[in-house]
Design a protein around this motif. Structure first.
Motif, PDB file in Angstrom:
ATOM      1  N   ARG A   1     -32.863 -44.066 -10.092  1.00 29.54           N
ATOM      2  CA  ARG A   1     -33.208 -43.600 -10.764  1.00 29.54           C
ATOM      3  C   ARG A   1     -33.487 -42.457 -11.540  1.00 29.54           C
ATOM      4  NH1 ARG A   1     -38.346 -46.213 -11.878  1.00 29.54           N
ATOM      5  NH2 ARG A   1     -39.042 -44.179 -12.340  1.00 29.54           N
TER       6      ARG A   1
ATOM      7  N   ALA B   1     -32.488 -42.536 -15.719  1.00 28.07           N
ATOM      8  CA  ALA B   1     -32.755 -43.604 -15.627  1.00 28.07           C
ATOM      9  C   ALA B   1     -34.379 -43.999 -15.103  1.00 28.07           C
ATOM     10  CB  ALA B   1     -32.361 -44.906 -14.571  1.00 28.07           C
TER      11      ALA B   1
ATOM     12  N   HIS C   1     -41.011 -49.287 -18.564  1.00 27.86           N
ATOM     13  CA  HIS C   1     -40.890 -50.930 -17.712  1.00 27.86           C
ATOM     14  C   HIS C   1     -40.026 -51.367 -18.054  1.00 27.86           C
ATOM     15  CE1 HIS C   1     -42.093 -53.478 -14.848  1.00 27.86           C
ATOM     16  NE2 HIS C   1     -41.787 -55.011 -15.974  1.00 27.86           N
TER      17      HIS C   1
ATOM     18  N   THR D   1     -36.301 -50.438 -18.223  1.00 24.02           N
ATOM     19  CA  THR D   1     -36.012 -50.675 -16.748  1.00 24.02           C
ATOM     20  C   THR D   1     -35.475 -52.491 -16.548  1.00 24.02           C
ATOM     21  OG1 THR D   1     -37.269 -49.097 -15.974  1.00 24.02           O
ATOM     22  CG2 THR D   1     -36.352 -49.632 -14.071  1.00 24.02           C
TER      23      THR D   1
ATOM     24  N   GLU E   1     -31.517 -53.293 -15.251  1.00 25.13           N
ATOM     25  CA  GLU E   1     -31.126 -54.140 -13.753  1.00 25.13           C
ATOM     26  C   GLU E   1     -30.400 -55.226 -14.606  1.00 25.13           C
ATOM     27  OE1 GLU E   1     -32.104 -54.888  -8.984  1.00 25.13           O
ATOM     28  OE2 GLU E   1     -34.392 -56.354 -11.273  1.00 25.13           O
TER      29      GLU E   1
END
Length: 248
Positions: free
Chosen positions: A92, A143, A148, A151, A155
């Motif tokens: 993050r 990040a 949401h 993110t 990934e």
């Protein structure tokens, strides 16, 4: 013709509790297989067994005709199996670009990873993944400042940087907005061109958009497998999974 992934008579006991019970399924290469079932059906445990997070009590898991049963997680990852967890494990405090760069290498030293990334040919891979994940214009964003949905896409991109042949996703759209879900469906359909997907998901609207094959679990066993229309027409599935006992 054998599938890319073949699970044969898989069982897993935790003490005296049997969580997976003689479960078998085949996933063909180039498809999206959605894994469905009520809470406690054994979906996430099955993913854990495929990736080596837990070891089976009995049974066999074949990936690309190679027996990976009971191997360690890093060995299975190196064989070409990638996993995206429900809660994203991104760095993050680093930018989107740095997250993707670090994810490229399986080495544990992040400084070595960043150096290795600049070797010839890797930039093309980076550009392809960033574009696929819809993050080309967000590369310099920290990040921790992403939405949401972004993110989750980051990934996905981080797993793709490891070039998996099979990618496992556990409830990838949890908490997403309607627009983010639509974009994720497009990402998955694009992913199918190069990567086989197993997706654990409860949202039937999303399943309808992406699934080639649906596998339904119940109490750790295979209940049904087929196209979505075949599953929806299956009386036993409606009874157990959709709760239509009285209607049946």
């Amino acid at each position: 013709m054998s599938g890319l992934l073949e699970i044969q008579h898989l069982s897993k006991n935790f003490d005296t509790t049997k969580v997976i019970n003689d479960f078998s399924m085949t996933v063909d290469e180039g498809t999206i297989c959605c894994l469905l079932g009520p809470n406690g059906a054994g979906k996430t445990t099955t993913i854990d067994l495929i990736t080596g997070r837990v070891k089976p009590t009995s049974g066999t898991i074949l990936f690309a005709n190679e027996d990976i049963t009971g191997r360690d997680e890093h060995e299975i990852a190196r064989a070409g199996v990638g996993r995206k967890f429900q809660v994203p494990a991104v760095l993050r405090d680093m930018t989107v670009r740095q997250n993707l760069e670090v994810a490229y290498s399986r080495q544990t030293n992040p400084f070595w990873n960043l150096f290795k990334f600049h070797r010839a040919g890797l930039k093309q891979k980076f550009d392809e993944v960033a574009d696929l994940a819809g993050l080309t214009r967000r590369l310099d964003v920290i990040a921790g400042n992403l939405s949401h949905g972004e993110t989750q896409w980051l990934e996905i991109g981080m797993v793709l940087m490891q070039e998996p042949r099979l990618m496992l996703m556990d409830e990838p759209i949890a908490g997403m907005t309607e627009g983010e879900i639509e974009k994720t469906a497009r990402i998955f359909r694009d992913l199918r061109k190069t990567t086989t997907l197993i997706v654990v998901e409860h949202d039937m609207g999303f399943v309808r958009q992406i699934a080639d094959v649906v596998t339904v679990m119940h109490m750790g066993s295979l209940l049904a497998q087929g196209t979505l229309s075949e599953i929806e027409a299956n009386a036993r599935v409606r009874e157990v999974y959709l709760g239509e006992q009285e209607a049946a």
